[in-house]
Design a protein around this motif. Structure first.
Motif, short mmCIF file in Angstrom:
data_model
loop_
_atom_site.label_atom_id
_atom_site.label_comp_id
_atom_site.label_asym_id
_atom_site.label_seq_id
_atom_site.Cartn_x
_atom_site.Cartn_y
_atom_site.Cartn_z
N SER A 85 -19.95 36.51 36.71
CA SER A 85 -19.29 37.04 35.51
C SER A 85 -19.91 38.35 35.06
O SER A 85 -19.21 39.26 34.60
N ASN B 245 -14.56 25.25 29.02
CA ASN B 245 -13.71 26.43 29.03
C ASN B 245 -12.40 26.19 28.29
O ASN B 245 -11.79 27.14 27.79
N PRO C 95 -21.71 31.04 38.75
CA PRO C 95 -20.64 31.54 37.88
C PRO C 95 -21.12 32.58 36.87
O PRO C 95 -20.43 33.57 36.61
N SER D 209 -9.71 34.48 31.13
CA SER D 209 -10.88 35.08 31.78
C SER D 209 -12.01 34.08 31.98
O SER D 209 -12.77 34.19 32.95
N THR D 210 -12.16 33.11 31.08
CA THR D 210 -13.19 32.08 31.31
C THR D 210 -12.77 31.14 32.44
O THR D 210 -13.60 30.71 33.24
N GLY E 84 -17.53 32.20 30.19
CA GLY E 84 -17.10 31.21 31.17
C GLY E 84 -18.20 30.83 32.13
O GLY E 84 -18.33 29.66 32.53
N GLY E 85 -19.03 31.82 32.52
CA GLY E 85 -20.15 31.53 33.40
C GLY E 85 -21.13 30.56 32.77
O GLY E 85 -21.59 29.61 33.41
N PRO F 255 -15.59 36.25 30.91
CA PRO F 255 -16.27 35.84 32.14
C PRO F 255 -17.72 35.42 31.92
O PRO F 255 -18.19 34.45 32.51
N VAL F 256 -18.44 36.16 31.06
CA VAL F 256 -19.83 35.80 30.78
C VAL F 256 -19.88 34.44 30.09
O VAL F 256 -20.67 33.57 30.45
N ILE G 280 -13.45 32.32 36.14
CA ILE G 280 -14.83 32.10 36.57
C ILE G 280 -15.03 30.65 37.01
O ILE G 280 -15.79 30.36 37.95
N ILE H 103 -13.97 37.60 41.90
CA ILE H 103 -14.69 36.35 41.58
C ILE H 103 -14.88 35.53 42.85
O ILE H 103 -15.96 34.98 43.11
N ALA I 59 -18.23 42.60 34.95
CA ALA I 59 -18.18 43.15 33.60
C ALA I 59 -17.79 44.63 33.54
O ALA I 59 -17.13 45.04 32.57
#
Length: 487
Positions: free
Chosen positions: A307, A171, A303, A33-34, A160-161, A157-158, A37, A292, A311
């Motif tokens: 993310s 990441n 990014p 998931s990271t 990763g952003g 995702p957060v 992003i 994305i 969510a």
């Protein structure tokens, strides 16, 4: 076969086994998931194309798909703990190498190493939990595992952003401390709780046929949409794939120690659960990457902001994962899993109706509905599959489940990628991700979004047979007793 006795020590081990499996799952899901992003940033900084960065995703799923049956079979021969620990080691080393990559070729190559470790984790994590929990509690345990996966989807995702804004390589490096802790904990605490026949043979010839079949068929599906499904080269790949599949089935039928025990498909809940899982994976596999690309491309978001915008999908998964598992323990998998697929379909149809200027609240609602349905489907379906077989066949059962899940993801990516590549030119696509979608003509934004909605429409259509298959599975898992007969 041995089953854990009901005492304090074994009650503690159940929790430890679930926690260790969850940590390995957390590492794997966070990585995926990271990385999603970070894909647009990697594409720009490594001077590659969308096709190149998508291969960094696809090669991971391809290796995981090919190796899943092998690891599941070996887990039934040599035990789950050893393979799980080695999976953690390999995944951690692969993460370090991926973070050191200087071009897309190196990144794809090192992702192969990471995938070998990841496939060991996927194939063995579920078995470790299934070994530790009795059938009547397994749905709840799978619900907890699903919740942790969903929480990783929320945080991934957060995270990763944030990491991508600093350096996309973080990441990969972020996996390392988690991996080290998991290695030490698993080596220290895990144990084998099922007696295994270590005199069984590994079906090497079957593995060769299986590998050739998967690679050839994925080349046909993945490249066929770009080169042409009826071109001579693609037709040759299809023939090789089908011939290898036939040879694999023949080999498994006559082997005394088959790589995949095809007799398991006589169990109705097992078969219908696996097929519905495959179709669901095809239907929802590309959802996150498509959005994305929409938020970072068409909308021009950074990014971190992108993310946050996806969510709702993961938040819904977090909420409904444990609920789905508990309801399945009480009412069986057919009703709950099928209802989850219907709800998921509503979310996909909503996304198929989006436009380049659709308000965010609408997209967030569709994402939440899709995630809510997926959270209801996954734990009951996994619990039903794992509970339908004898303990000494859980390794191969988990590997088949992982194979179908990854195969579905690859197929989803394989039809989504060429659809997007066919919408706008590569120069326009690169400009969209470098300078932001708002600075390119509205017609280009509309065309690119049209490709995304077409992919969502196909995903919706594929989910319909998944609902039908899930509904036909029968009610055999309503009774908390072991039954491996066809229903």
């Amino acid at each position: 076969m041995n089953r854990l006795a009901d005492n304090t020590s074994d009650e503690q081990y159940k929790k430890v086994a679930l926690a260790i499996a969850a940590l390995g799952t957390l590492v794997g899901v966070l990585n995926g998931s990271t990385l999603i992003i970070a894909l647009p940033t990697i594409m720009v900084q490594l001077h590659t194309t969308l096709f190149g960065v998508m291969w960094a995703l696809i090669v991971y799923m391809l290796i995981t798909t090919i190796l899943a049956p092998a690891w599941g079979r070996l887990a039934d021969i040599y035990g789950r703990k050893r393979l799980y620990v080695w999976g953690l080691v390999t995944f951690t080393v692969g993460s370090i190498l991926c973070g050191l990559s200087t071009d897309i070729t190196q990144l794809i190559g090192f992702r192969v190493i990471q995938a070998i470790g990841g496939s060991l984790l996927v194939a063995n994590g579920t078995i470790i939990v299934a070994d530790a929990y009795p059938r009547g509690e397994l749905g709840r345990a799978m619900g907890v595992l699903s919740m942790i996966m969903a929480a990783a989807f929320v945080a991934g995702p957060v995270l990763g952003g944030v990491l991508t804004l600093i350096d996309w390589r973080l990441n990969f490096f972020f996996n390392v401390p988690f991996g080290i802790v998991a290695i030490i904990w698993a080596q220290w605490k895990l144990r084998e709780v099922v007696d295994l026949d270590r005199h069984q043979q590994f079906d090497l010839l079957g593995m060769v046929y299986f590998t050739i079949a998967v690679i050839a068929l994925m080349v046909y599906i993945g490249a066929g949409f770009i080169v042409g499904l009826l071109s001579p080269m693609m037709l040759a790949a299809l023939v090789v794939g089908l011939a290898s599949t036939w040879a694999f089935i023949r080999q498994e039928q006559k082997s005394s120690s088959p790589l995949i025990d095809l007799s398991l498909f006589k169990i109705k809940i097992f078969t219908y659960g696996q097929v519905s899982s495959l179709l669901n994976s095809i239907g929802r596999g590309a959802v996150m990457i498509l959005l994305i690309l929409f938020f970072q491309g068409v909308k021009g978001e950074d990014p971190f902001t992108a993310s946050i915008m996806i969510a709702p999908l993961a938040i819904a998964l977090t909420i409904t994962g444990p609920i789905g598992g508990r309801l399945a323990d009480k009412y069986g998998s057919r009703l709950i899993a099928t209802a989850g697929l219907v709800i998921s379909l509503v979310g996909l149809l909503g996304l198929a109706l989006m436009h380049y200027d659709t308000p965010y609240w609408y997209l967030a609602t569709c994402l939440f509905i899709n995630g809510f349905g997926s959270g209801l489907f996954q734990p009951p379906n996994t619990s039903a599959i794992m509970s339908s077989v004898p303990p000494d066949r859980r390794g191969v059962t988990s590997s088949i489940r992982a194979f179908f899940g990854n195969m579905g993801m690859m197929i989803s990516m394989s039809f989504a990628t060429p659809i997007l590549l066919g919408t706008i030119s590569m120069d326009e696509m690169m400009q969209m991700f470098v300078v932001g979608g708002s600075s390119i003509p509205v017609a280009v934004q509309q065309t690119f979004t049209g490709g995304i909605t077409l992919a969502f429409l196909l995903s919706s259509l594929i989910t319909v047979p998944a609902i039908i298959v899930s509904a036909l599975r029968g009610k055999g898992d309503l009774h908390h007793q072991h039954d491996t007969s066809a229903e």
